[in-house]
Design a protein around this motif. Structure first.
Motif, PDB file in Angstrom:
ATOM      1  N   ILE A   1       6.112   0.621  -3.437  1.00 49.78           N
ATOM      2  CA  ILE A   1       5.161  -0.476  -3.545  1.00 49.78           C
ATOM      3  C   ILE A   1       5.804  -1.630  -4.311  1.00 49.78           C
ATOM      4  O   ILE A   1       6.532  -1.417  -5.280  1.00 49.78           O
ATOM      5  CB  ILE A   1       3.864   0.006  -4.220  1.00 49.78           C
ATOM      6  N   ARG A   2       5.553  -2.842  -3.875  1.00 46.51           N
ATOM      7  CA  ARG A   2       6.091  -4.094  -4.406  1.00 46.51           C
ATOM      8  C   ARG A   2       7.581  -4.282  -4.124  1.00 46.51           C
ATOM      9  O   ARG A   2       8.193  -5.174  -4.680  1.00 46.51           O
ATOM     10  CB  ARG A   2       5.787  -4.261  -5.898  1.00 46.51           C
ATOM     11  N   HIS A   3       8.164  -3.453  -3.265  1.00 45.86           N
ATOM     12  CA  HIS A   3       9.554  -3.638  -2.840  1.00 45.86           C
ATOM     13  C   HIS A   3       9.553  -4.658  -1.700  1.00 45.86           C
ATOM     14  O   HIS A   3       8.756  -4.552  -0.775  1.00 45.86           O
ATOM     15  CB  HIS A   3      10.136  -2.302  -2.377  1.00 45.86           C
ATOM     16  N   THR A   4      10.438  -5.655  -1.783  1.00 47.88           N
ATOM     17  CA  THR A   4      10.502  -6.723  -0.788  1.00 47.88           C
ATOM     18  C   THR A   4      11.859  -6.717  -0.106  1.00 47.88           C
ATOM     19  O   THR A   4      12.890  -6.561  -0.754  1.00 47.88           O
ATOM     20  CB  THR A   4      10.269  -8.092  -1.457  1.00 47.88           C
ATOM     21  N   VAL A   5      11.836  -6.875   1.211  1.00 46.22           N
ATOM     22  CA  VAL A   5      13.059  -7.006   1.996  1.00 46.22           C
ATOM     23  C   VAL A   5      12.946  -8.251   2.857  1.00 46.22           C
ATOM     24  O   VAL A   5      11.843  -8.742   3.127  1.00 46.22           O
ATOM     25  CB  VAL A   5      13.319  -5.766   2.878  1.00 46.22           C
ATOM     26  N   ARG A   6      14.077  -8.765   3.289  1.00 49.69           N
ATOM     27  CA  ARG A   6      14.102  -9.944   4.163  1.00 49.69           C
ATOM     28  C   ARG A   6      14.774  -9.575   5.481  1.00 49.69           C
ATOM     29  O   ARG A   6      15.805  -8.909   5.493  1.00 49.69           O
ATOM     30  CB  ARG A   6      14.850 -11.082   3.498  1.00 49.69           C
ATOM     31  N   HIS A   7      14.149 -10.009   6.575  1.00 48.00           N
ATOM     32  CA  HIS A   7      14.673  -9.767   7.915  1.00 48.00           C
ATOM     33  C   HIS A   7      14.559 -11.047   8.729  1.00 48.00           C
ATOM     34  O   HIS A   7      13.670 -11.874   8.485  1.00 48.00           O
ATOM     35  CB  HIS A   7      13.885  -8.667   8.633  1.00 48.00           C
ATOM     36  N   LYS A   8      15.438 -11.186   9.709  1.00 49.99           N
ATOM     37  CA  LYS A   8      15.312 -12.290  10.656  1.00 49.99           C
ATOM     38  C   LYS A   8      14.058 -12.072  11.489  1.00 49.99           C
ATOM     39  O   LYS A   8      13.664 -10.938  11.765  1.00 49.99           O
ATOM     40  CB  LYS A   8      16.527 -12.362  11.566  1.00 49.99           C
ATOM     41  N   ASP A   9      13.441 -13.168  11.900  1.00 46.10           N
ATOM     42  CA  ASP A   9      12.213 -13.106  12.692  1.00 46.10           C
ATOM     43  C   ASP A   9      12.584 -12.830  14.145  1.00 46.10           C
ATOM     44  O   ASP A   9      12.944 -13.737  14.887  1.00 46.10           O
ATOM     45  CB  ASP A   9      11.444 -14.421  12.556  1.00 46.10           C
ATOM     46  N   THR A  10      12.521 -11.556  14.535  1.00 45.22           N
ATOM     47  CA  THR A  10      12.819 -11.151  15.907  1.00 45.22           C
ATOM     48  C   THR A  10      11.624 -10.392  16.467  1.00 45.22           C
ATOM     49  O   THR A  10      10.792  -9.882  15.700  1.00 45.22           O
ATOM     50  CB  THR A  10      14.068 -10.246  15.959  1.00 45.22           C
ATOM     51  N   PRO A  11      11.541 -10.283  17.787  1.00 45.70           N
ATOM     52  CA  PRO A  11      10.431  -9.516  18.369  1.00 45.70           C
ATOM     53  C   PRO A  11      10.416  -8.052  17.921  1.00 45.70           C
ATOM     54  O   PRO A  11       9.348  -7.463  17.768  1.00 45.70           O
ATOM     55  CB  PRO A  11      10.686  -9.622  19.873  1.00 45.70           C
TER      56      PRO A  11
ATOM     57  N   VAL B   1       2.672  -1.386  11.093  1.00 46.24           N
ATOM     58  CA  VAL B   1       2.320  -1.027   9.708  1.00 46.24           C
ATOM     59  C   VAL B   1       1.683  -2.213   8.977  1.00 46.24           C
ATOM     60  O   VAL B   1       1.801  -2.333   7.762  1.00 46.24           O
ATOM     61  CB  VAL B   1       3.564  -0.522   8.939  1.00 46.24           C
ATOM     62  N   HIS B   2       0.998  -3.058   9.707  1.00 46.75           N
ATOM     63  CA  HIS B   2       0.442  -4.296   9.143  1.00 46.75           C
ATOM     64  C   HIS B   2      -0.514  -4.051   7.977  1.00 46.75           C
ATOM     65  O   HIS B   2      -0.660  -4.894   7.096  1.00 46.75           O
ATOM     66  CB  HIS B   2      -0.260  -5.122  10.222  1.00 46.75           C
ATOM     67  N   HIS B   3      -1.153  -2.884   7.951  1.00 48.50           N
ATOM     68  CA  HIS B   3      -2.095  -2.573   6.878  1.00 48.50           C
ATOM     69  C   HIS B   3      -1.395  -2.111   5.606  1.00 48.50           C
ATOM     70  O   HIS B   3      -2.048  -1.954   4.570  1.00 48.50           O
ATOM     71  CB  HIS B   3      -3.080  -1.508   7.358  1.00 48.50           C
ATOM     72  N   LEU B   4      -0.090  -1.914   5.647  1.00 50.55           N
ATOM     73  CA  LEU B   4       0.672  -1.436   4.494  1.00 50.55           C
ATOM     74  C   LEU B   4       1.553  -2.507   3.881  1.00 50.55           C
ATOM     75  O   LEU B   4       2.083  -2.310   2.795  1.00 50.55           O
ATOM     76  CB  LEU B   4       1.560  -0.251   4.890  1.00 50.55           C
ATOM     77  N   VAL B   5       1.732  -3.618   4.579  1.00 51.55           N
ATOM     78  CA  VAL B   5       2.680  -4.643   4.141  1.00 51.55           C
ATOM     79  C   VAL B   5       2.039  -6.018   4.073  1.00 51.55           C
ATOM     80  O   VAL B   5       0.968  -6.255   4.633  1.00 51.55           O
ATOM     81  CB  VAL B   5       3.915  -4.710   5.078  1.00 51.55           C
TER      82      VAL B   5
ATOM     83  N   ARG C   1       0.843  -1.202   0.000  1.00 50.08           N
ATOM     84  CA  ARG C   1       0.000   0.000   0.000  1.00 50.08           C
ATOM     85  C   ARG C   1       0.872   1.242   0.000  1.00 50.08           C
ATOM     86  O   ARG C   1       2.000   1.236   0.489  1.00 50.08           O
ATOM     87  CB  ARG C   1      -0.898   0.046   1.252  1.00 50.08           C
ATOM     88  N   SER C   2       0.320   2.336  -0.478  1.00 50.14           N
ATOM     89  CA  SER C   2       1.019   3.608  -0.551  1.00 50.14           C
ATOM     90  C   SER C   2       1.142   4.248   0.833  1.00 50.14           C
ATOM     91  O   SER C   2       0.330   4.016   1.729  1.00 50.14           O
ATOM     92  CB  SER C   2       0.258   4.551  -1.477  1.00 50.14           C
ATOM     93  N   LEU C   3       2.136   5.113   0.976  1.00 53.17           N
ATOM     94  CA  LEU C   3       2.343   5.841   2.229  1.00 53.17           C
ATOM     95  C   LEU C   3       1.725   7.234   2.192  1.00 53.17           C
ATOM     96  O   LEU C   3       1.966   8.041   3.084  1.00 53.17           O
ATOM     97  CB  LEU C   3       3.848   5.971   2.503  1.00 53.17           C
ATOM     98  N   ILE C   4       0.905   7.521   1.206  1.00 52.60           N
ATOM     99  CA  ILE C   4       0.364   8.871   1.037  1.00 52.60           C
ATOM    100  C   ILE C   4      -0.396   9.350   2.278  1.00 52.60           C
ATOM    101  O   ILE C   4      -0.177  10.445   2.755  1.00 52.60           O
ATOM    102  CB  ILE C   4      -0.524   8.954  -0.223  1.00 52.60           C
ATOM    103  N   ASN C   5      -1.277   8.541   2.828  1.00 53.76           N
ATOM    104  CA  ASN C   5      -2.048   8.953   4.005  1.00 53.76           C
ATOM    105  C   ASN C   5      -1.488   8.400   5.304  1.00 53.76           C
ATOM    106  O   ASN C   5      -2.138   8.492   6.339  1.00 53.76           O
ATOM    107  CB  ASN C   5      -3.513   8.542   3.863  1.00 53.76           C
ATOM    108  N   ALA C   6      -0.296   7.850   5.267  1.00 53.06           N
ATOM    109  CA  ALA C   6       0.316   7.281   6.466  1.00 53.06           C
ATOM    110  C   ALA C   6       0.839   8.389   7.372  1.00 53.06           C
ATOM    111  O   ALA C   6       1.214   9.475   6.905  1.00 53.06           O
ATOM    112  CB  ALA C   6       1.468   6.349   6.080  1.00 53.06           C
ATOM    113  N   THR C   7       0.876   8.098   8.665  1.00 55.63           N
ATOM    114  CA  THR C   7       1.427   9.066   9.612  1.00 55.63           C
ATOM    115  C   THR C   7       2.950   9.089   9.477  1.00 55.63           C
ATOM    116  O   THR C   7       3.552   8.188   8.895  1.00 55.63           O
ATOM    117  CB  THR C   7       1.053   8.688  11.054  1.00 55.63           C
TER     118      THR C   7
END
Length: 59
Positions: free
Chosen positions: A30-40, A49-53, A9-15
């Motif tokens: 949009i459609r950019h993907t990154v990889r991270h280790k699963d940490t808390p 930002v669950h509604h954007l990703v 989703r776009s960041l246009i109306n994001a805080t």
């Protein structure tokens, strides 16, 4: 375990806080993907930002 995080989703109306979180995750467009280790810390950032990703778990 790693997480593949994709901006869907776009960041246009994001805080400003949500914009900074997306930048901290390394997402730039949009459609950019990154990889991270699963940490808390990463899970907390995703929750903010669950509604954007979209998240996919990989082994």
């Amino acid at each position: 375990m790693t997480l593949a995080i994709t901006q869907v989703r776009s960041l246009i109306n994001a805080t400003e806080r949500q914009r900074r979180t997306m930048r901290a995750l390394g997402l730039r467009r949009i459609r950019h993907t990154v990889r991270h280790k699963d940490t808390p810390v990463i899970r907390g950032m995703i929750r903010a930002v669950h509604h954007l990703v979209q998240v996919c778990e990989n082994d």
